[in-house]
Scaffold this active site. Sequence first.
Site, PDB file in Angstrom:
ATOM      1  N   THR A 115      20.414 -26.992  27.986  1.00 31.07           N
ATOM      2  CA  THR A 115      19.363 -27.874  27.468  1.00 31.07           C
ATOM      3  C   THR A 115      19.388 -27.885  25.938  1.00 31.07           C
ATOM      4  O   THR A 115      19.171 -28.933  25.322  1.00 31.07           O
ATOM      5  CB  THR A 115      17.991 -27.419  28.020  1.00 31.07           C
ATOM      6  OG1 THR A 115      18.023 -27.617  29.442  1.00 31.07           O
ATOM      7  CG2 THR A 115      16.846 -28.231  27.458  1.00 31.07           C
TER       8      THR A 115
ATOM      9  N   GLY B   3      25.457 -29.426  30.624  1.00 30.37           N
ATOM     10  CA  GLY B   3      25.498 -28.126  29.966  1.00 30.37           C
ATOM     11  C   GLY B   3      24.096 -27.650  29.671  1.00 30.37           C
ATOM     12  O   GLY B   3      23.149 -28.013  30.380  1.00 30.37           O
TER      13      GLY B   3
ATOM     14  N   LYS C   1      36.175 -33.628  27.471  1.00 30.87           N
ATOM     15  CA  LYS C   1      36.437 -32.269  26.977  1.00 30.87           C
ATOM     16  C   LYS C   1      35.933 -31.254  27.995  1.00 30.87           C
ATOM     17  O   LYS C   1      34.730 -31.153  28.245  1.00 30.87           O
ATOM     18  CB  LYS C   1      35.714 -32.018  25.651  1.00 30.87           C
ATOM     19  CG  LYS C   1      36.155 -30.693  25.033  1.00 30.87           C
ATOM     20  CD  LYS C   1      35.242 -30.229  23.926  1.00 30.87           C
ATOM     21  CE  LYS C   1      34.069 -29.449  24.424  1.00 30.87           C
ATOM     22  NZ  LYS C   1      34.408 -28.173  25.071  1.00 30.87           N
TER      23      LYS C   1
ATOM     24  N   GLU D  34      16.289 -19.784  32.096  1.00 31.36           N
ATOM     25  CA  GLU D  34      17.442 -19.871  32.976  1.00 31.36           C
ATOM     26  C   GLU D  34      18.318 -18.641  32.721  1.00 31.36           C
ATOM     27  O   GLU D  34      18.731 -18.402  31.591  1.00 31.36           O
ATOM     28  CB  GLU D  34      18.213 -21.150  32.617  1.00 31.36           C
ATOM     29  CG  GLU D  34      19.279 -21.513  33.576  1.00 31.36           C
ATOM     30  CD  GLU D  34      19.935 -22.853  33.241  1.00 31.36           C
ATOM     31  OE1 GLU D  34      20.072 -23.172  32.038  1.00 31.36           O
ATOM     32  OE2 GLU D  34      20.330 -23.558  34.174  1.00 31.36           O
TER      33      GLU D  34
ATOM     34  N   GLU E 187      22.770 -33.936  31.944  1.00 29.87           N
ATOM     35  CA  GLU E 187      22.474 -33.114  33.127  1.00 29.87           C
ATOM     36  C   GLU E 187      22.401 -31.692  32.624  1.00 29.87           C
ATOM     37  O   GLU E 187      23.415 -31.111  32.250  1.00 29.87           O
ATOM     38  CB  GLU E 187      23.595 -33.330  34.156  1.00 29.87           C
ATOM     39  CG  GLU E 187      23.145 -33.010  35.563  1.00 29.87           C
ATOM     40  CD  GLU E 187      23.362 -31.558  35.905  1.00 29.87           C
ATOM     41  OE1 GLU E 187      22.398 -30.782  35.770  1.00 29.87           O
ATOM     42  OE2 GLU E 187      24.486 -31.211  36.283  1.00 29.87           O
TER      43      GLU E 187
ATOM     44  N   CYS F 215      23.529 -24.985  37.854  1.00 33.42           N
ATOM     45  CA  CYS F 215      22.343 -25.551  37.192  1.00 33.42           C
ATOM     46  C   CYS F 215      21.194 -25.723  38.166  1.00 33.42           C
ATOM     47  O   CYS F 215      20.046 -25.599  37.790  1.00 33.42           O
ATOM     48  CB  CYS F 215      22.680 -26.855  36.496  1.00 33.42           C
ATOM     49  SG  CYS F 215      23.548 -27.995  37.557  1.00 33.42           S
TER      50      CYS F 215
HETATM   51  P1  NAI Z   1      26.986 -25.172  26.457  1.00 35.05           P
HETATM   52  O1  NAI Z   1      25.962 -26.187  26.705  1.00 35.05           O
HETATM   53  O2  NAI Z   1      27.155 -24.655  25.074  1.00 35.05           O
HETATM   54  O3  NAI Z   1      28.443 -25.717  26.916  1.00 35.05           O
HETATM   55  C1  NAI Z   1      28.675 -26.823  27.740  1.00 35.05           C
HETATM   56  C2  NAI Z   1      29.729 -27.725  27.100  1.00 35.05           C
HETATM   57  O4  NAI Z   1      29.226 -28.269  25.886  1.00 35.05           O
HETATM   58  C3  NAI Z   1      31.029 -27.030  26.731  1.00 35.05           C
HETATM   59  O5  NAI Z   1      32.097 -27.926  26.972  1.00 35.05           O
HETATM   60  C4  NAI Z   1      30.873 -26.789  25.242  1.00 35.05           C
HETATM   61  O6  NAI Z   1      32.095 -26.691  24.562  1.00 35.05           O
HETATM   62  C5  NAI Z   1      30.134 -28.029  24.806  1.00 35.05           C
HETATM   63  N1  NAI Z   1      29.351 -27.906  23.589  1.00 35.05           N
HETATM   64  C6  NAI Z   1      28.832 -26.772  23.037  1.00 35.05           C
HETATM   65  N2  NAI Z   1      28.164 -27.079  21.909  1.00 35.05           N
HETATM   66  C7  NAI Z   1      28.265 -28.417  21.741  1.00 35.05           C
HETATM   67  C8  NAI Z   1      27.772 -29.331  20.757  1.00 35.05           C
HETATM   68  N3  NAI Z   1      27.022 -28.927  19.732  1.00 35.05           N
HETATM   69  N4  NAI Z   1      28.047 -30.633  20.902  1.00 35.05           N
HETATM   70  C9  NAI Z   1      28.764 -31.070  21.949  1.00 35.05           C
HETATM   71  N5  NAI Z   1      29.269 -30.253  22.889  1.00 35.05           N
HETATM   72  C10 NAI Z   1      29.019 -28.941  22.799  1.00 35.05           C
HETATM   73  O7  NAI Z   1      26.755 -23.973  27.437  1.00 35.05           O
HETATM   74  P2  NAI Z   1      27.200 -22.444  27.228  1.00 35.05           P
HETATM   75  O8  NAI Z   1      26.898 -21.972  25.853  1.00 35.05           O
HETATM   76  O9  NAI Z   1      28.579 -22.322  27.660  1.00 35.05           O
HETATM   77  O10 NAI Z   1      26.224 -21.717  28.223  1.00 35.05           O
HETATM   78  C11 NAI Z   1      24.962 -21.250  27.764  1.00 35.05           C
HETATM   79  C12 NAI Z   1      23.898 -21.461  28.802  1.00 35.05           C
HETATM   80  O11 NAI Z   1      23.778 -22.856  29.097  1.00 35.05           O
HETATM   81  C13 NAI Z   1      24.167 -20.837  30.136  1.00 35.05           C
HETATM   82  O12 NAI Z   1      23.818 -19.512  30.189  1.00 35.05           O
HETATM   83  C14 NAI Z   1      23.311 -21.692  31.028  1.00 35.05           C
HETATM   84  O13 NAI Z   1      21.984 -21.231  30.966  1.00 35.05           O
HETATM   85  C15 NAI Z   1      23.410 -23.069  30.417  1.00 35.05           C
HETATM   86  N6  NAI Z   1      24.426 -23.911  31.084  1.00 35.05           N
HETATM   87  C16 NAI Z   1      24.008 -24.847  31.974  1.00 35.05           C
HETATM   88  C17 NAI Z   1      24.941 -25.595  32.651  1.00 35.05           C
HETATM   89  C18 NAI Z   1      24.532 -26.613  33.636  1.00 35.05           C
HETATM   90  O14 NAI Z   1      25.301 -26.948  34.523  1.00 35.05           O
HETATM   91  N7  NAI Z   1      23.356 -27.181  33.532  1.00 35.05           N
HETATM   92  C19 NAI Z   1      26.369 -25.396  32.486  1.00 35.05           C
HETATM   93  C20 NAI Z   1      26.710 -24.436  31.466  1.00 35.05           C
HETATM   94  C21 NAI Z   1      25.759 -23.726  30.830  1.00 35.05           C
END
Ligand code: NAI
Length: 780
Positions: free
Chosen positions: A243, A241, A190, A392, A263, A297
Amino acid sequence: MTVSQIFETMDYGKAPESAAEALAWLVDQGSRFGHFIDGEFTKPGDGFDSRNPATGEVLATLTQATQSDVDTAVKAARKAQPKWEKLGGHGRARYLYALARLLQKHSRLFAVLEVLDNGKPIREARDIDVPLAQRHFYYHAGMAQLMESELPDAQALGVCGQIIPWNFPLLMLAWKIAPALAMGNTVVLKPAEYTSLTALLFADICRQAGLPKGVVNIVTGDGAVGEMIVSAEVDKIAFTGSTAVGRRIREATAGSGKALTLELGGKSPYIVFDDADLDSAVEGLVDAIWFNQGQVCCAGSRLLVHEPVAEAFYAKLRNRMEKLRVGDPLDKSIDVGALVDPVQLKSVSDLVSANTAGERFTATAAMPEQGCFYPPTLITGLNPADTLMQEEIFGPVLVSTTFRTPLEAVSLANNTRYGLAATVWSENINLALDIAPKLAAGIVWINGTNMMDAAAGFGGVRESGFGREGGWEGLAGYTRPKGTAKPLKYIEPFSGEGAPSDPIDRTAKLYIGGKQSRPDSGYSAPVWGKSGALLGHASLASRKDVRNAVEAAHAAKGWSGTTGHLRAQILYYVAENLAARSDEFANRLNDLQGGKSGAAEVEAAIRRLFTYAAWADKYDGQIHGVPIRGVALAMKEPVGVIGALCPAEAPLLGLISCMAPAIAMGNRVILAASEPFPLAATDFAQILETSDIPAGVVNILTGPHADLAEPLARHMDVDAVWSFGAADLSAVIEKAAASNLKRTWVNHGMARNWSEAEGEGRAFLQAATEVKNVWIPYGE
Ligand code: NAI
């Protein structure tokens, strides 16, 4: 402005890349997308718009997957998996190679589509995201080819659910799909809801490559769809995504038997010493924090500058910031593009506006009037505990403080719950290589930053998650040992109903911090032999004893800095001491377990100690040749403090099978002894007392594992928990481990034959180490 005017003045002139091809591709697809399941695009359903964050324009409409879509995708992947695995490494290598070639052929289309969807500058998508994605498929074509010869004991996990973020949509897809497919898995992936278009284009090239149906399935939608994948009948979840979401996934998959790699976020330090090439270090920061608008990240988002050069360095940095160009991401002259979505823009703005600490400097670059743009920002003079130094931001905002000594730099650098990456700038090789091992991070860049390659594992420690992507080490996340495990049999302790009690107190104490210590509860339980004879009493440890043991293990951190050579000698010596008392231990084991296997178990335990003494100075890292000036040293480091619930059966051999690999690699351990036969472990404590193992390196607790598992797994200062006991405590441990996202290795109620090869070897060494990739300049 004409070209000749630009030439005359050397002023900035626009160099826009055309969006025509990418927009035409979207129109060709009807600008509405379904999912890619079982080799076909489904009919578009109810969904949501995908927008260009630089302009706000709608690029396409995507479908929000339903439960039935996810189920169908998982079913297709399940059906396709056995055939895909049986195709063999070479067969899979040819498909991965075909995908790499097609990614190359359509490079420009992928790059432009990525820019439209994500807002990143075309220069980055063109020169970094897309080439690295191709490289990942090439590299893993090779891994598929070599799997049978180089990983003869490994097999595919099955179906992998993969959830990726929006910051590197195509690259994260490549990081997930390439190793999974290479090792014979099939996937349901996804993409993030903001950025699904390159994943759908990738689906299109899977068709062009003739990839068998069902091997790659892509479903679109938001976090709710992610949750559906997490709870689907898959064998593994790979997530990149935030933490917060990673922690929820850890809890949701607890006890399910699904493999998991996470990660997650970071707040990576960027350390500049006074002897650094300051101009290079400033240029490095452009890559560290303004690359991809800071939505990275591993971004070097926390600048730590040596006090003597701080003012000069900040001046150079502000100067450089003024020259950064913010604007149309399709313009090839642009340095900083748009943030991914208005939601992210608001999150960055809110975090910065709420801050009152330090001094803020905002680049005065011309900003587009509309779109999700945020100016390059530097905030200096912060304290380590300030929110912006800890949280972050995930935007083009650099925060900074100064340090006086190298030691202070290390302690500031490690003052974070994260541990993804770190950057060190110094012209002094001694200093840089002295600092690198002291940093709590999965990746360290020396005199460079944000370098990535398929050959070098990527991933972090602490709350940045666990598991590595890329390199040989990344394959562990997509394989499991061959063979089928048998369920564990519960071993009932013997009972001594009616046997005479012993007037002499023979209560074996706990072994904490190098001393025999009474349990905090003051309670103990009788241990009976098969004949019904009372063999002694074992202390019942409680959470307070767990805390004491963790404290003792922490105090023994010097062990992690000892050499493998020293640890080997000490393990040999432990073996020698055990050998000197082998008859006594054999008799004790016979009394405890009944039967006559004691002598053989002692002999196996001595051999095992020798095995890990042998490994202590031989389980070396690797040097990865990376196609960037330099090499990546993949160093094997101890995990830290490991809690291990030891097997019920083989009470001595099982204990040593957990202890020896852990301490051989420089960890400190808290061992919960065999539940039905605890006295072998407490006897062994006497051997430890007379060995040269420093106090606190090995701590032994006795008592019901059910009482010890949760406090161990929840403890913030425990870095990993292993569970091989008879009670299946996998769910409790994996759930509690979400506290600090520690690594877990649990048996899920399956047996392991401790006297055979599966009771020792590389799997244990791997669990006892973290790989830190240290990138150093090397050669031209
Ligand atoms: P997120 O962690 O919500 O999204 C990443 C992925 O997880 C997306 O595909 C999303 O649809 C999916 N997702 C969201 N909730 C989920 C759940 N409960 N179960 C399974 N999958 C789920 O990140 P978001 O809200 O887009 O960004 C928020 C913050 O997260 C950013 O500001 C940043 O600080 C951090 N982040 C870190 C990343 C990294 O590469 N380590 C990448 C994206 C965001």
